[in-house]
Motif scaffolding. Structure first.
Motif, mmCIF file in Angstrom:
data_model
loop_
_atom_site.group_PDB
_atom_site.id
_atom_site.type_symbol
_atom_site.label_atom_id
_atom_site.label_comp_id
_atom_site.label_asym_id
_atom_site.label_seq_id
_atom_site.Cartn_x
_atom_site.Cartn_y
_atom_site.Cartn_z
ATOM 1 N N HIS A 64 0.925 -1.291 0.072
ATOM 2 C CA HIS A 64 0.012 0.068 0.090
ATOM 3 C C HIS A 64 0.844 1.210 -0.042
ATOM 4 C CE1 HIS A 64 -3.056 -2.830 1.023
ATOM 5 N NE2 HIS A 64 -3.940 -1.936 1.110
ATOM 6 N N ILE A 113 1.340 -6.390 -4.984
ATOM 7 C CA ILE A 113 0.003 -6.114 -4.375
ATOM 8 C C ILE A 113 -0.424 -7.782 -3.931
ATOM 9 C CG2 ILE A 113 -2.476 -5.461 -4.580
ATOM 10 C CD1 ILE A 113 -1.456 -3.850 -6.926
ATOM 11 N N ASP A 134 -7.589 -7.566 4.289
ATOM 12 C CA ASP A 134 -7.831 -6.488 3.373
ATOM 13 C C ASP A 134 -9.067 -7.028 2.403
ATOM 14 O OD1 ASP A 134 -6.339 -4.585 1.196
ATOM 15 O OD2 ASP A 134 -7.781 -5.786 0.264
ATOM 16 N N SER A 352 -3.857 -1.539 -9.676
ATOM 17 C CA SER A 352 -4.510 -1.979 -8.601
ATOM 18 C C SER A 352 -4.919 -3.519 -8.593
ATOM 19 C CB SER A 352 -6.132 -1.428 -8.562
ATOM 20 O OG SER A 352 -6.931 -1.906 -9.123
ATOM 21 N N CYS A 353 -5.224 -3.980 -7.619
ATOM 22 C CA CYS A 353 -5.364 -5.547 -7.820
ATOM 23 C C CYS A 353 -6.629 -6.130 -8.379
ATOM 24 C CB CYS A 353 -5.766 -6.126 -6.047
ATOM 25 S SG CYS A 353 -7.089 -5.174 -5.331
ATOM 26 N N CYS A 417 -4.834 3.401 -6.328
ATOM 27 C CA CYS A 417 -5.882 2.888 -6.059
ATOM 28 C C CYS A 417 -6.551 3.304 -4.931
ATOM 29 C CB CYS A 417 -5.530 1.304 -5.830
ATOM 30 S SG CYS A 417 -7.306 0.533 -5.170
ATOM 31 N N LEU A 418 -5.627 3.682 -3.683
ATOM 32 C CA LEU A 418 -6.310 4.188 -2.584
ATOM 33 C C LEU A 418 -5.247 5.495 -2.051
ATOM 34 C CD1 LEU A 418 -5.787 2.439 0.711
ATOM 35 C CD2 LEU A 418 -4.109 2.493 -0.747
ATOM 36 N N ARG A 442 -11.154 8.690 -2.223
ATOM 37 C CA ARG A 442 -10.583 7.577 -2.326
ATOM 38 C C ARG A 442 -9.115 7.659 -2.943
ATOM 39 N NH1 ARG A 442 -10.107 2.246 -0.657
ATOM 40 N NH2 ARG A 442 -8.836 0.764 -2.244
HETATM 41 S S1 SF4 Z 1 -8.021 -2.308 -3.404
HETATM 42 FE FE1 SF4 Z 1 -6.129 -1.100 -3.941
HETATM 43 S S2 SF4 Z 1 -5.290 -0.449 -2.090
HETATM 44 FE FE2 SF4 Z 1 -6.613 -2.514 -1.683
HETATM 45 S S3 SF4 Z 1 -5.235 -4.381 -1.940
HETATM 46 FE FE3 SF4 Z 1 -6.244 -3.691 -4.099
HETATM 47 S S4 SF4 Z 1 -4.831 -2.220 -4.972
HETATM 48 FE FE4 SF4 Z 1 -4.171 -2.386 -3.028
#
Ligand code: SF4
Lengths: 483, 217
Positions: A64, A113, A134, A352-353, A417-418, A442
């Motif tokens: 993160h 990630i 998460d 992002s994931c 992403c965040l 966000r």
């Molecule tokens: S949602 Fe975004 S912040 Fe959360 S694990 Fe996935 S990539 Fe990382």
């Protein structure tokens, strides 16, 4: 007696003990750890004088807070400029050393990630229970693993006991039948599902995604779909095992080998819902009706097709919905009935994931190849999900495609992403983002996120506003024929 | 964990649905490695007019006068009245930590997101689910009566209004027991250590590939 659903099977395979009050202890096979939700858990263990139950069940990586520019990353942890972020990453390193947990550190090529790293390493296997502090842990359900997002107290609980206290969920099956149109991807499928059932539609359920369109997806696509089960309110998203699953896992570093591989595969074949399994609820979508999706509001359910328009709050009958829409439009700076293709963008984020795996980057590169990012776009960035995804993309020359088009090519992490690291939106900026959440703030204070697929994000970067990627593809084909 | 038996307190209304964890505590405050101190940044983006940073002196920040928790009549509230799907979004436990640190002991809403629900109970924060119509009525009563308080009695699973009306609620027996006794989940689970060991041995024998130390032997 009715057959079992996939969820029922996974549940009963891990049930240690059922209590009279309906809660149960379930055994956890894999815990993934990252820097944000683990420090207080390790601290709790330390205070109570407890040790992790089983070291080999855990795998850690920082994601993160890690910076994504090449220059900063070259410095390792020292490249993390924010002192508070630095402490968090260092605390993870220290805790892994102290407790003996394997960690892919900031500059390990396997870092990334967590939800990209686990499957990529084969650390996520069918039939496992997987947890992580998460909510996007649901991603791992694409492998028919029972994967839950958990809170920090639960991280500590799993470290100490190898078990999670859980309550059995209800079964929801979401079927997507038929063939997806060209240019329509897994991301569009899951956004369309959320648009249909709402962000609380899956609360209390484990969702199994099924139907021919889901079966037709690659593992990357399936992960994208399960990743966003949580945006539909469900902690768990699942997809049954088939050849695609097994082919993906063969020869992954943490996957079994030799005779154990054979035995495992035989076992995994059973990880499907029985034909006569009873679901508490079934929702069916027609794949052919799904368009490329764009979110217009501040909740993932506020989404529509690219040919659509921003809704008119005045037309909403329910007062809570009407107020929610009004507030969302105000925050997003959009007008009722504005066409989606008229939304102009300031930034573009591919990562992002949800969408940072190799296939996602290929799809985006296909659109970007030979084109230029529009002058009006202040920043377009591509952030691979892991060091290994990055290498693979570079081996295929995708980095060059992006760089030549005017995208920044970054180091792996959660990034914008965040926006916990330096990558963020300015107030009022519109961003086409392949991530999963468009909540207020966000991606940066006052930032305006539009959730889209990688191909749609790339197309928007080039046009400067949203465009129908299907149209683009058709134009390209026409040009190719003329040439 | 703190024991929760009964809590009587001032009610603050937060009139919006789908309040997500990013709104409860924005991500820049997740960088702390502690469990406490999040209260001053609860609902940070709604509460202040500027963008908050961790470690800042909040007394110097401009408050948003329109935000409900900043209004004089709601100072000292310990019961939060909210709308449906409260706590959706991420799994961050910082959300219940922030609510508690601020001084809330109870949140009342028509529905809660799953992970948030779990996290709250593990931290001694009671979530009371009441029907949508009842919640709507409570919103009206709070608005109409300054100093509106509710008495939340977990033992008997009921909320008592100032008029003496009794609103019953459901809560699962195990969670209730833990909250009433202030029990630590880990301690309770470890009482089943033998059952876990026995399960683990059987699990390893049937599916050795799930254990890395026996998978590649
Ligand atoms: S949602 Fe975004 S912040 Fe959360 S694990 Fe996935 S990539 Fe990382």
């Amino acid at each position: 007696m009715a057959g079992q659903t996939l969820y029922d099977k996974l549940w009963s395979q891990h049930l240690v003990k059922e209590r009279d009050d309906g809660t149960a202890l379930i055994y956890i096979d894999r815990q993934l750890l990252h820097e944000v939700t683990s420090p207080q858990a390790f601290e709790g263990l330390r205070l109570a004088g407890r040790k992790p139950w089983r070291l080999d069940a855990n795998l850690a990586t920082p994601d993160h807070n890690v910076p994504t520019t090449v220059k900063e990353r070259a410095e390792g942890n020292a490249g993390i400029k924010d002192p508070v972020s630095l402490i968090q990453v260092q605390t993870l390193d220290d805790n892994c050393v102290e407790f003996g947990i394997e960690e892919f550190k900031i500059n390990d090529p396997r870092q990334g990630i967590v939800h990209v790293v686990g499957p990529e390493q084969g650390a996520t296997l069918p039939g496992m229970t997987v947890v992580c502090g998460d909510s996007h842990t649901a991603t791992h359900g694409a492998f028919a693993a029972l994967a839950h997002g958990i809170g920090t107290s639960e991280v500590e609980h799993v470290l100490a006991t190898q078990c999670l206290l859980a309550q059995k969920m209800k079964n929801l099956q979401v079927r997507v039948e038929g063939t997806l149109g060209t240019g329509v991807t897994a991301k569009d499928v899951v956004l369309a599902i959320i648009g249909r059932i709402g962000t609380a539609g899956g609360t209390g359920y484990a969702i199994e995604f099924a139907g021919s369109a889901i079966q037709g997806l690659s593992m990357e696509g399936r992960m994208t779909v399960c990743n966003m089960a949580i945006e539909a309110g469900a902690r768990v998203g699942l997809i049954a095992v088939d050849d695609t699953t097994i082919e993906y896992l063969a020869e992954r570093p943490y996957a079994p080998t030799g005779e154990q591989w054979q035995a495992a595969v035989a076992d995994w074949r059973g990880l499907v819902s029985d034909a006569d399994a009873a679901f508490d609820k079934v929702v069916t979508l027609d794949a052919a009706e799904i368009e490329p999706q764009v979110s217009w509001g501040t909740s993932p359910e506020m989404v529509t097709g690219i040919s659509g328009e921003v809704p008119d709050p005045a037309a909403q009958a329910d007062e809570t919905v009407r107020n929610g829409y009004t507030r969302a439009l105000q925050y997003m700076g959009l007008a009722p009935k504005q066409k989606i293709t008229d939304i102009r963008l300031d930034k573009v984020f591919i990562g992002s994931c949800t969408n940072s795996r190799i296939e996602d980057l290929r799809e985006a590169a296909k659109v970007a190849r030979g084109k230029k990012v529009a002058d009006s776009i202040k920043l377009a960035m591509v952030v691979p999900g892991s060091g290994l995804v990055k290498r693979q993309a570079e081996a295929e020359g995708l980095d060059k495609v992006f760089i030549e088009a005017g995208f920044e090519w970054r180091e792996p992490g959660c990034s914008m992403c965040l926006a916990m690291n330096a990558d963020k939106l300015g107030a009022g900026e519109h961003c086409a983002s392949t991530s999963n959440r468009n909540f207020e703030g966000r991606q940066g204070y006052g930032g305006r996120t539009h959730l889209v697929s990688p191909a749609m994000a790339a197309a928007a970067a080039i046009a400067g506003h949203f465009v129908d990627v299907r149209q683009l593809a058709a134009n390209d084909d026409a040009q190719a024929q003329e040439a | 964990m703190k024991k929760f038996e009964r809590s009587e307190g001032l009610v603050a209304p937060l009139d919006r649905a789908n309040v997500d964890t990013d709104l409860i505590i924005p991500k820049q405050f997740l960088k702390s490695i502690k469990r406490t101190g999040f209260g001053v940044n609860l609902f940070d983006e709604l509460r202040y007019l500027d963008e908050g940073q961790p470690g800042q002196d909040v007394s110097r920040r401009p408050l948003n006068p329109d935000f409900v928790l900043n209004q004089p009549r709601y100072q000292g509230a310990s019961v939060l009245l909210a709308r449906r799907n409260f706590g959706c979004g991420s799994s961050r436990e910082h959300a219940p930590w922030a609510l508690e640190d601020f001084g809330f002991r109870v949140v009342i809403a028509p529905s809660f997101a799953d992970i948030f629900y779990n996290n709250a109970f593990k931290n001694g924060l009671l979530l009371v689910t009441l029907p949508e119509e009842t919640v709507e009525r409570l919103f009206q009563e709070v608005a109409a009566n300054e100093g509106y308080r509710l008495d939340v009695d977990l033992e008997n699973q009921r909320v008592i209004t100032p008029a003496g009306e009794i609103l019953e609620f459901e809560v699962d027996a195990f969670r209730k027991h833990c909250l009433l006794e202030g029990l630590d989940d880990i301690g309770i689970t470890l009482q089943d250590e033998d059952a876990i060991r026995a399960f683990e041995a059987k699990h390893r024998a049937t599916r050795p590939w799930l254990f890395r130390d026996s998978a590649q032997a």
